[in-house]
Design a protein around this motif. Sequence first.
Motif, mmCIF file in Angstrom:
data_model
loop_
_atom_site.group_PDB
_atom_site.id
_atom_site.type_symbol
_atom_site.label_atom_id
_atom_site.label_comp_id
_atom_site.label_asym_id
_atom_site.label_seq_id
_atom_site.Cartn_x
_atom_site.Cartn_y
_atom_site.Cartn_z
ATOM 1 N N LYS A 272 44.520 47.007 -19.504
ATOM 2 C CA LYS A 272 45.533 46.496 -18.449
ATOM 3 C C LYS A 272 46.806 45.937 -18.901
ATOM 4 O O LYS A 272 47.784 46.031 -17.867
ATOM 5 C CB LYS A 272 44.692 45.476 -17.714
ATOM 6 C CG LYS A 272 43.603 45.868 -17.098
ATOM 7 C CD LYS A 272 42.835 44.747 -16.200
ATOM 8 C CE LYS A 272 41.578 45.366 -15.308
ATOM 9 N NZ LYS A 272 40.890 44.158 -14.643
ATOM 10 N N ASP A 273 46.872 45.426 -19.962
ATOM 11 C CA ASP A 273 48.104 44.764 -20.617
ATOM 12 C C ASP A 273 49.016 45.827 -21.279
ATOM 13 O O ASP A 273 49.838 45.513 -21.751
ATOM 14 C CB ASP A 273 47.713 43.714 -21.630
ATOM 15 C CG ASP A 273 46.960 44.293 -22.980
ATOM 16 O OD1 ASP A 273 46.667 45.773 -23.068
ATOM 17 O OD2 ASP A 273 46.854 43.618 -23.822
ATOM 18 N N ARG A 275 48.270 48.191 -23.642
ATOM 19 C CA ARG A 275 48.148 48.410 -24.898
ATOM 20 C C ARG A 275 46.954 49.413 -24.981
ATOM 21 O O ARG A 275 46.334 49.903 -23.885
ATOM 22 C CB ARG A 275 47.327 47.148 -25.886
ATOM 23 C CG ARG A 275 48.623 46.294 -26.040
ATOM 24 C CD ARG A 275 47.996 45.317 -27.220
ATOM 25 N NE ARG A 275 47.063 44.480 -26.761
ATOM 26 C CZ ARG A 275 46.233 43.555 -27.336
ATOM 27 N NH1 ARG A 275 46.427 43.268 -28.765
ATOM 28 N NH2 ARG A 275 45.373 42.677 -26.626
#
Length: 322
Positions: A272-273, A275
């Motif tokens: 979600k970030d 990465r």
Amino acid sequence: MLTEKAITICLLEVLREYSDESHILSMSEITSKINQLYGLNPDRRTIYSSLETLVELGYDISFYKENGKGYYIRDRQLEASEAHLLSDAVCSFPFISEKQTAQLLKKIHSFVSVHERRNIKNLTVIRANQKTINKQVFFNIEMLDEAIEKRVKVTFDYFDYGVDKQLHKRREKKYKVNPYGMVYSNEHYYLVCVMSRQDRVSMYRLDRIQNIEITDIPLDERECGFDPHVAVRNAVYAFTGQAESIELLVERKVLNDVIDKFGINLITSEEKDGRIRVIVNASRMGMKYWALQYLENAEVVAPQDLRDEIMRTIGSSRYNNS
């Protein structure tokens, strides 16, 4: 008759050296070059006959009647782009000495015309300050090839650099190993082997090996299924060892580097970030050094003990104490 054969050979050398698609030689230029370089004075009829002989022997030569300008060799064993690529590769290999680099470049450049050669030289950068001082590398390769084919052990001295920037013998006693293959990894050429009466696969840089000797001692017997090349394929940064599943979180901008190093047979998923979660099979020690290089853009998530080991290394870094 001997002169005619000599002229054919001289003609071939002139065409190889001075002709290409952008530099077509006229008949007068060919005869002038042969006279200038070899002291022969062939007439046009002899040159025509020699050209036909070369074509019969399989050389692809473009004639005046085809291009309207003159004569040149159309098909070479190496294209200019191929010679350029090989030249850059030879220059970039730090395990080849400066002298051997120059010798190899001369051989590679002989496959293209003098005109194309100038372009290659203009674009090639020689890493002189990173070249090995060991001139035995090619001899080592020949000896190891022979030993691997014969399935016998080899002995050698192994060297490390000292503060004087010279190679020094690591130990007085010679190494005795079971050689299994050679591999190019991380800009260096390695011998893949197992020490006598041991089981762990080791790798030694060929440019650090000297005084190699082939013995008549057969390779040690190994357990059924032993394959040192599997360990090599799973090694990172020349650290061999048992491959295991390692989970990483990496920034998208280093995903290319991850795939370049570990190949496409890895598992990826986007977090979600932003990465990327990556699961690879690699040796623990190799992964540790890879992860330390990419500290700002990658972190080891699992196994936990490897993550802890990397954290301890970071915590004990001299940079943290400065």
